[in-house]
Design an enzyme around this catalytic site. Sequence first.
Site, PDB file in Angstrom:
ATOM      1  N   ASP A  54      21.141 -10.976  18.033  1.00  0.00           N
ATOM      2  CA  ASP A  54      20.751 -10.545  18.758  1.00  0.00           C
ATOM      3  C   ASP A  54      21.373 -10.242  20.328  1.00  0.00           C
ATOM      4  O   ASP A  54      22.048 -10.786  19.890  1.00  0.00           O
ATOM      5  CB  ASP A  54      19.889 -11.957  19.274  1.00  0.00           C
ATOM      6  CG  ASP A  54      19.473 -13.118  18.410  1.00  0.00           C
ATOM      7  OD1 ASP A  54      19.137 -12.694  16.933  1.00  0.00           O
ATOM      8  OD2 ASP A  54      18.398 -13.827  18.769  1.00  0.00           O
TER       9      ASP A  54
ATOM     10  N   HIS B  88      19.153  -9.464  23.246  1.00  0.00           N
ATOM     11  CA  HIS B  88      18.858  -9.868  24.158  1.00  0.00           C
ATOM     12  C   HIS B  88      18.802  -9.440  25.030  1.00  0.00           C
ATOM     13  O   HIS B  88      19.364  -9.705  26.145  1.00  0.00           O
ATOM     14  CB  HIS B  88      19.087 -11.399  24.098  1.00  0.00           C
ATOM     15  CG  HIS B  88      17.625 -12.077  23.311  1.00  0.00           C
ATOM     16  ND1 HIS B  88      17.050 -12.286  23.813  1.00  0.00           N
ATOM     17  CD2 HIS B  88      18.303 -13.111  22.531  1.00  0.00           C
ATOM     18  CE1 HIS B  88      16.293 -13.247  23.144  1.00  0.00           C
ATOM     19  NE2 HIS B  88      17.133 -13.750  22.336  1.00  0.00           N
TER      20      HIS B  88
ATOM     21  N   ASP C 287      15.639  -9.620  18.062  1.00  0.00           N
ATOM     22  CA  ASP C 287      15.548 -10.007  19.575  1.00  0.00           C
ATOM     23  C   ASP C 287      16.257  -9.225  20.450  1.00  0.00           C
ATOM     24  O   ASP C 287      17.552  -9.499  20.548  1.00  0.00           O
ATOM     25  CB  ASP C 287      16.486 -11.551  19.000  1.00  0.00           C
ATOM     26  CG  ASP C 287      15.116 -12.837  19.188  1.00  0.00           C
ATOM     27  OD1 ASP C 287      14.368 -12.141  18.077  1.00  0.00           O
ATOM     28  OD2 ASP C 287      15.365 -13.876  19.381  1.00  0.00           O
TER      29      ASP C 287
ATOM     30  N   HIS D 171      10.748 -12.604  18.894  1.00  0.00           N
ATOM     31  CA  HIS D 171      10.888 -12.216  20.621  1.00  0.00           C
ATOM     32  C   HIS D 171      10.139 -11.238  20.793  1.00  0.00           C
ATOM     33  O   HIS D 171      10.352 -10.280  21.968  1.00  0.00           O
ATOM     34  CB  HIS D 171      12.007 -12.435  20.918  1.00  0.00           C
ATOM     35  CG  HIS D 171      12.727 -13.681  21.507  1.00  0.00           C
ATOM     36  ND1 HIS D 171      12.055 -13.742  22.957  1.00  0.00           N
ATOM     37  CD2 HIS D 171      13.010 -14.784  21.387  1.00  0.00           C
ATOM     38  CE1 HIS D 171      12.858 -15.938  23.354  1.00  0.00           C
ATOM     39  NE2 HIS D 171      13.610 -15.774  22.328  1.00  0.00           N
TER      40      HIS D 171
ATOM     41  N   HIS E 150      15.902 -11.643  10.576  1.00  0.00           N
ATOM     42  CA  HIS E 150      16.104 -12.318  12.179  1.00  0.00           C
ATOM     43  C   HIS E 150      15.946 -14.329  11.690  1.00  0.00           C
ATOM     44  O   HIS E 150      16.823 -14.760  12.093  1.00  0.00           O
ATOM     45  CB  HIS E 150      15.327 -11.728  13.623  1.00  0.00           C
ATOM     46  CG  HIS E 150      15.535 -12.495  13.906  1.00  0.00           C
ATOM     47  ND1 HIS E 150      15.987 -11.945  14.952  1.00  0.00           N
ATOM     48  CD2 HIS E 150      14.972 -13.603  14.865  1.00  0.00           C
ATOM     49  CE1 HIS E 150      16.167 -12.550  16.051  1.00  0.00           C
ATOM     50  NE2 HIS E 150      14.835 -14.133  15.643  1.00  0.00           N
TER      51      HIS E 150
ATOM     52  N   HIS F  51      19.111 -14.951  14.970  1.00  0.00           N
ATOM     53  CA  HIS F  51      18.447 -16.381  15.824  1.00  0.00           C
ATOM     54  C   HIS F  51      18.569 -17.206  16.605  1.00  0.00           C
ATOM     55  O   HIS F  51      18.049 -17.886  17.400  1.00  0.00           O
ATOM     56  CB  HIS F  51      17.657 -16.455  14.701  1.00  0.00           C
ATOM     57  CG  HIS F  51      16.426 -17.614  15.175  1.00  0.00           C
ATOM     58  ND1 HIS F  51      15.305 -17.136  16.257  1.00  0.00           N
ATOM     59  CD2 HIS F  51      15.568 -18.726  14.602  1.00  0.00           C
ATOM     60  CE1 HIS F  51      14.179 -17.714  15.950  1.00  0.00           C
ATOM     61  NE2 HIS F  51      14.913 -18.746  15.094  1.00  0.00           N
TER      62      HIS F  51
END
Length: 933
Positions: free
Chosen positions: A253, A255, A282, A315, A371, A454
């Site tokens: 991730d 983000h 993500d 996401h 993921h 995750h």
Amino acid sequence: GQAMPEKEKDQFPPLQLGQRVVVLGKRKGFVRFCGPTAFGPGEWVGIELEKPTGTHDGEANGQRYFTCPMNHGIYVQRHGVHPVNSWQAAAFQIQSFLRGRKDRQGADFKRTFFTWNQMEMQDESEYLNQTATISRVEQMLKAYHPANTPNQSHSAVAMSISAGVSIDPHTWGQEVEVGDSYTGPKIEFPLTDKNVKEVLHHIRTRPHEPIHPKYVMQLIGSSIELFNKVLKDSVFDMDVPSCEDGKLVILGDTHGQLSDFLWVLKQNGEPSEKTGYLLNGDIADRGENAAEILIITLLYKHLYPTTVSINRGNHENIEMNRRPADNGGGFFDELKGKYGEHGPTMFMMFAQLFEVLPIASTISKRVFVVHGGLFRREGVMIQHLRTINRRRQCPTTTDSIEDSLLFDCLWADPWDFNGVARAANRGQNCIRFGPDVTKRFLGTNGLSLCIRSHEVPSSLRGFEDRHDSRLLTVFSASNYCGHTGNFGAVVIFHADMSYTVEEHMAPPLRVLVQEYAGQEAPAVVERSTQEMDQLRERMEFENMSKIEQCVVRHKDDLWWYWTQVDPTGTGLVPAAVWRNGMSSCLQLELPWFSLQKSLVDVDSDGKVNYKEFLERLRPNVEENKAFEPGWEYKMVHKVYESLLYSDKPLQQIIAMFDSDGDGLVSPIEFKQAIQAANIGIPESQINAILRVIDRNKDGKLAVSAFLDRFQVVYSYGRKMKGAEDTKESETVNVELLNKIGKELVGMRSRVDVFQAIDVNHDGYLTKDEFYSALKTLAISLSEEEKQTVWSAVDVNDDGHLNYLEFCAAFQVVDTSEQSQKAMSSIIEAILSALQQNAMSMNFAFRYFDQDNKGKVRVQDFLSGLRALNASMQGNAPLAEEQLEVLVEYVDRDKDGWIDYEEFLSAFDSSRLGQTEFVKSRVERLSSHGSDKS
């Protein structure tokens, strides 16, 4: 156990038997032996400790060199023992204190992070719960508004059609003009290495100046075509570049944390034929620069189609992206903020891109990268995953095997026990899979390792090795969300399929920008104690706010839990019961003992005032932004008005509230009476009324007193709603009605007064009966005044007064602020229900907003709310009459249209700051922290 070097002996002068000493900077005792032993080389000291914290009575391993009471004896090498008043002892004690402080700080930080992580998963759990509600809302809307149905589907393509966004990637960006004011780089196809480097340099040095929307739209469209060309199915097969220095870098991730992505590129080199990259989902949400990470990755995907790729994460999802950043989303807001009017269109283009991303990848046919995780179903083969229909949003149910496999690819988490279990903390339909699941899946498919992402590892490292080294979690966003203090990591595979894990703590983006501009700015490797304390305080700040909102959502359950063990209504429960209630009702396994001091006060008897705790917490909603003034009074009175218009005689009203005829009204009888009246008061509002109506120790109240207090609750709304909503006759004669009521009722029970006036005992008051009662008063009234009064009190104009009309006209004087508390509780229940279902309301309104303008007609707004009400399975937020009031007060300019985006923004608690309660508690937390230091 080595002998002490000669040069160190001078630092440790001889000890005397009986001398008082400090052992390892902590425990104190007396020397009972000093010399060589059979335990090992060097000089040993036998100590009789002052407290029974030792391990023997002088005999250890069959050897005795002194005798002392049991558990007071210990043997220590000479360098660990110092006279009580020596500088060495002081140094040891200081070092021990500092080590202890650092350990405590580390433990506090991990405990705070654990709470923060649990609250983040709670956000995702709320999201999944809302997706289930959305499914029911959609069914209602399709059933009653089929004209909007054809373009509604669970795919970004269908939703794009509804929003008027082209589904032909060739045309994207064509109509967007590049103005002269734009000074950034162009993106021209076919792409060249030079062009890509120009864009990368721009993002590295000017990350806050977005690439022009025309170029981004064209890049997204071209990328969809490229993924369709390169991908044969839903799983992408990659190989590590086979040259001698070839490598493949796998990120977890990110983000939207551009600093981490740029740092990884800096450390490992930009993508090339020798250096491949796989981003394991993500990328979107939370951070501010997901668009830039995607742009860079997609550009390099064009240059190196087989060595650069992106897996889809949970996401990469429309409804998740529409949530605010502090509730787990943020990508929609990011694009809207950067690209203005082009933002919503670009968002739907990215949504279409996300649906063509692979749901998993294999590395050289030996490593599986996904993921979320593995599966609740047994016997899953890669071939099953290849055939999954990924061109849709993540399913909201897991009934079919295909839906469950796609869902688990994006949402599953591991645990350390065999088998599969429901992951209640993660959300509806989520599972945890054990080491046996991992072993079977890898064995079935001839694989050696599974890599997933995750979640931030609980150790705050950037990776976590689990399931007998068959499962590796990698998370690349360091200092996640700016305050968790965790390391990020990447997994690097080499040409021989060996791999290494490299951790990092990326510098802030501004530091990297300075470095790329030629100013040396090295990365921060380790954070200072002060910085860690600041990060912890920021997490605690967010934790408190989220716990507060969680308490508001579950207030009914918490009231019920604590009142059951407080039969006399003191408002107090033991602290342990308070903690158990928080854990049970919020369904959060948090360190409540530690959090307790930050949330409530514990008195000298060890009890918590739960009433005070619950009453001071309210939904964090900007009411003035959502409604016109006065809405709350009209909303509250509307329900009572419905009961009033039901026109029941007094005997029936009494029987309705006192079904067992004992002269008392219990909470159960009250709920049953409201339900039997069929006026649709939501249970949350019924509970709010019951909480503020005082009752005896058995929870009951005499019928007449209960009806008086019940009426007071609702008549307050009528009294305060404003003259513009009141009959002219009522407005003119309020003073006269109050004077009559004081004379007519006085301090007596209104049930007794009503029955005395009701001469024919039919449960109603006729005009003659009412006039006869007026004649007995010491007030002289003309016939015109009598008629005016009658018109004011006969609300439903049916020629007689029922008991509730009589009560509404001649109100009990409320001297206890009870009515205001009750109304506040009812409004709170309404706001909390609306806030909790904001995501579902957004979906319902967008169902009618096919042009994606953020506005709907009043009747469509009302239809959306009705669909939500009907889908709530007995927990409707509002009564039907209240829905109409709400719509009336939301349509501010009365033009027949409602800006639902503005309305919903009022319920976005993440953008409203924190209540005084949270602020005061966080300040209190900080002071606790200061005390520790």
